[in-house]
Motif scaffolding. Structure first.
Motif, PDB file in Angstrom:
ATOM      1  N   UNK A   6       7.354 -14.192   5.831  1.00 21.03           N
ATOM      2  CA  UNK A   6       6.585 -12.963   5.978  1.00 21.03           C
ATOM      3  C   UNK A   6       7.134 -12.248   7.319  1.00 21.03           C
ATOM      4  N   UNK A   7       7.213 -13.082   8.517  1.00 21.65           N
ATOM      5  CA  UNK A   7       7.775 -12.505   9.848  1.00 21.65           C
ATOM      6  C   UNK A   7       9.180 -12.285   9.660  1.00 21.65           C
ATOM      7  N   UNK A   8       9.748 -13.046   8.868  1.00 23.40           N
ATOM      8  CA  UNK A   8      11.423 -12.480   8.598  1.00 23.40           C
ATOM      9  C   UNK A   8      11.462 -11.201   7.972  1.00 23.40           C
ATOM     10  N   UNK A   9      10.822 -11.050   6.957  1.00 22.38           N
ATOM     11  CA  UNK A   9      10.619  -9.863   6.184  1.00 22.38           C
ATOM     12  C   UNK A   9      10.081  -8.466   6.937  1.00 22.38           C
ATOM     13  N   UNK A  10       9.194  -8.875   7.797  1.00 16.95           N
ATOM     14  CA  UNK A  10       8.886  -7.769   8.694  1.00 16.95           C
ATOM     15  C   UNK A  10       9.738  -7.376   9.691  1.00 16.95           C
ATOM     16  N   UNK A  11      10.717  -8.267   9.978  1.00 15.61           N
ATOM     17  CA  UNK A  11      11.677  -7.901  10.927  1.00 15.61           C
ATOM     18  C   UNK A  11      12.649  -7.128  10.468  1.00 15.61           C
ATOM     19  N   UNK A  12      12.774  -7.289   8.897  1.00 16.39           N
ATOM     20  CA  UNK A  12      13.494  -6.391   8.250  1.00 16.39           C
ATOM     21  C   UNK A  12      13.094  -4.940   7.874  1.00 16.39           C
ATOM     22  N   UNK A  13      11.893  -4.896   8.263  1.00 16.56           N
ATOM     23  CA  UNK A  13      11.265  -3.470   7.898  1.00 16.56           C
ATOM     24  C   UNK A  13      10.288  -3.403   6.860  1.00 16.56           C
ATOM     25  N   UNK A  14      10.007  -4.520   5.868  1.00 14.19           N
ATOM     26  CA  UNK A  14       9.297  -4.629   5.143  1.00 14.19           C
ATOM     27  C   UNK A  14       7.589  -4.728   5.546  1.00 14.19           C
ATOM     28  N   UNK A  15       6.631  -4.187   4.866  1.00 12.09           N
ATOM     29  CA  UNK A  15       5.520  -4.456   5.402  1.00 12.09           C
ATOM     30  C   UNK A  15       4.408  -5.114   4.316  1.00 12.09           C
ATOM     31  N   UNK A  16       3.271  -5.686   4.832  1.00 16.78           N
ATOM     32  CA  UNK A  16       2.310  -6.171   3.925  1.00 16.78           C
ATOM     33  C   UNK A  16       1.768  -5.390   2.733  1.00 16.78           C
ATOM     34  N   UNK A  17       1.697  -6.052   1.820  1.00 16.19           N
ATOM     35  CA  UNK A  17       1.195  -5.227   0.625  1.00 16.19           C
ATOM     36  C   UNK A  17      -0.306  -5.343   0.504  1.00 16.19           C
ATOM     37  N   UNK A  18      -1.254  -4.235   0.766  1.00 18.84           N
ATOM     38  CA  UNK A  18      -2.516  -4.324   0.662  1.00 18.84           C
ATOM     39  C   UNK A  18      -2.946  -3.280  -0.142  1.00 18.84           C
ATOM     40  N   UNK A  19      -4.276  -3.427  -0.918  1.00 22.93           N
ATOM     41  CA  UNK A  19      -4.612  -2.344  -1.939  1.00 22.93           C
ATOM     42  C   UNK A  19      -5.053  -1.025  -1.251  1.00 22.93           C
ATOM     43  N   UNK A  20      -5.118  -0.867   0.107  1.00 20.49           N
ATOM     44  CA  UNK A  20      -5.500   0.266   0.724  1.00 20.49           C
ATOM     45  C   UNK A  20      -4.202   0.820   1.281  1.00 20.49           C
ATOM     46  N   UNK A  21      -3.446  -0.188   1.776  1.00 15.96           N
ATOM     47  CA  UNK A  21      -1.955   0.340   2.110  1.00 15.96           C
ATOM     48  C   UNK A  21      -0.878  -0.492   1.348  1.00 15.96           C
ATOM     49  N   UNK A  22      -0.374   0.212   0.461  1.00  9.47           N
ATOM     50  CA  UNK A  22       0.504  -0.553  -0.477  1.00  9.47           C
ATOM     51  C   UNK A  22       1.925  -0.798   0.353  1.00  9.47           C
ATOM     52  N   UNK A  23       2.503  -2.067   0.536  1.00  6.59           N
ATOM     53  CA  UNK A  23       3.632  -2.477   1.066  1.00  6.59           C
ATOM     54  C   UNK A  23       4.596  -3.154   0.172  1.00  6.59           C
ATOM     55  N   UNK A  24       5.370  -3.973   0.571  1.00  5.54           N
ATOM     56  CA  UNK A  24       6.489  -4.742  -0.030  1.00  5.54           C
ATOM     57  C   UNK A  24       6.021  -6.182  -0.094  1.00  5.54           C
ATOM     58  N   UNK A  25       5.210  -6.886   0.747  1.00  9.84           N
ATOM     59  CA  UNK A  25       5.170  -8.242   0.625  1.00  9.84           C
ATOM     60  C   UNK A  25       3.914  -8.777   0.291  1.00  9.84           C
ATOM     61  N   UNK A  26       3.801  -9.635  -0.647  1.00 10.07           N
ATOM     62  CA  UNK A  26       2.434  -9.982  -1.153  1.00 10.07           C
ATOM     63  C   UNK A  26       2.365 -11.707  -1.205  1.00 10.07           C
ATOM     64  N   UNK A  27       1.364 -12.195  -0.573  1.00 15.22           N
ATOM     65  CA  UNK A  27       1.451 -13.621  -0.139  1.00 15.22           C
ATOM     66  C   UNK A  27       0.218 -14.269  -0.793  1.00 15.22           C
ATOM     67  N   UNK A  28       0.275 -15.570  -1.211  1.00 17.13           N
ATOM     68  CA  UNK A  28      -0.993 -16.311  -1.344  1.00 17.13           C
ATOM     69  C   UNK A  28      -0.614 -17.964  -0.927  1.00 17.13           C
ATOM     70  N   UNK A  29      -1.373 -18.432  -0.122  1.00 25.46           N
ATOM     71  CA  UNK A  29      -1.326 -19.361   0.437  1.00 25.46           C
ATOM     72  C   UNK A  29      -1.612 -20.449  -0.733  1.00 25.46           C
ATOM     73  N   UNK A  30      -1.057 -21.723  -0.608  1.00 24.46           N
ATOM     74  CA  UNK A  30      -1.111 -22.648  -1.814  1.00 24.46           C
ATOM     75  C   UNK A  30      -2.115 -23.818  -1.535  1.00 24.46           C
ATOM     76  N   UNK A  31      -2.463 -23.745  -0.348  1.00 25.99           N
ATOM     77  CA  UNK A  31      -3.411 -24.825   0.212  1.00 25.99           C
ATOM     78  C   UNK A  31      -4.023 -24.346   1.540  1.00 25.99           C
TER      79      UNK A  31
END
Length: 249
Positions: free
Chosen positions: A224-249
């Protein structure tokens, strides 16, 4: 609510990695969601979450799991055989679904799916539906493991490559041994160095990319940090972006 499921098939990928198909009365779900499996031991319910690997529309659910020696549930799951019973949650849940990806102008043209280990499960389910192929021009699956024997569902992935030869790009990453066609560095390093974009042949960009990340917490944070450095942003319902994550544990 818990329902009783019956194991109808077990597949061992290696001595620790295995899949279970469980026939159970599970409510309709969305590809990418997870259920919980449980057993009662000493009058206490031991439950763990597992993503559903198969797409909706079947009378069974399939999960991919790894047996951890000190685990409270996974060693017992690995010992299950067809005909054995296991408790399953009747309702799946989770937000690692394509429903969470922006539509329209904010969607972009390329879907990147970054997974480590058993976290490839929800992505396999998505890829076996029509939605990603209808929405995106290119679909990239990046699947990182330590050893080649840890790569599950390669036959399924090969079938997807044959079915969608112009759309689907598969990038295996095997960090501890050589494997034909695979990268050898961690996913975050492949992003930071530009090696991943070079391998795929398309760029990771705010304009064209949607990236879904599922796996171990360290990989998720670093990728995620590497993608943020490329200019992508976190995808949230209130602020759509390009990075969607789910921790697996």
């Amino acid at each position: 609510m818990w329902v009783t499921g019956e194991v109808i098939e077990r597949k061992d990928w290696n001595d620790k990695l295995f899949s279970l198909k469980i026939k159970a009365d599970v409510e309709p779900y969305i590809a990418g969601q997870f259920i919980k499996l449980s057993q009662i031991r000493d009058d206490k319910r031991i439950a763990r979450a597992y993503s559903i690997v198969n797409p909706p529309g079947n009378d069974f659910v399939e999960v991919l799991a790894v047996a951890v020696e000190e685990g409270q549930l996974s060693p017992d799951l690995q010992s299950l055989n067809p005909g054995d019973k296991i408790e399953v949650t009747a309702k799946a849940t989770g937000f690692m679904t394509l429903d969470e990806i922006p539509h329209g102008e904010l969607q972009g043209q390329h879907l990147w799916l970054l997974a480590t280990g058993t976290a490839v499960g929800p992505f396999i389910a998505m890829l076996l539906t029509d939605e990603p192929w209808q929405r995106f021009n290119k679909v990239v699956l990046v699947y990182g493991v330590r050893l080649a024997a840890d790569l599950a569902y390669l036959d399924t992935i090969k079938q997807l490559s044959l079915k969608y030869p112009e759309q689907f790009i598969f990038v295996p990453i095997v960090t501890r041994e050589d494997f034909a066609g695979a990268l050898t560095c961690r996913i975050p390093e492949a992003i930071t160095s530009g090696l991943l974009e070079q391998k795929v042949g398309i760029a990771l960009s705010e304009e064209d990319s949607q990236v879904m990340i599922c796996g171990n917490p360290g990989m998720i944070s670093d990728a995620q940090n590497a993608l943020l450095e490329l200019g992508l942003t976190k995808n949230l319902r209130r602020t759509p972006g390009q990075i969607t994550v789910e921790k697996y544990w």
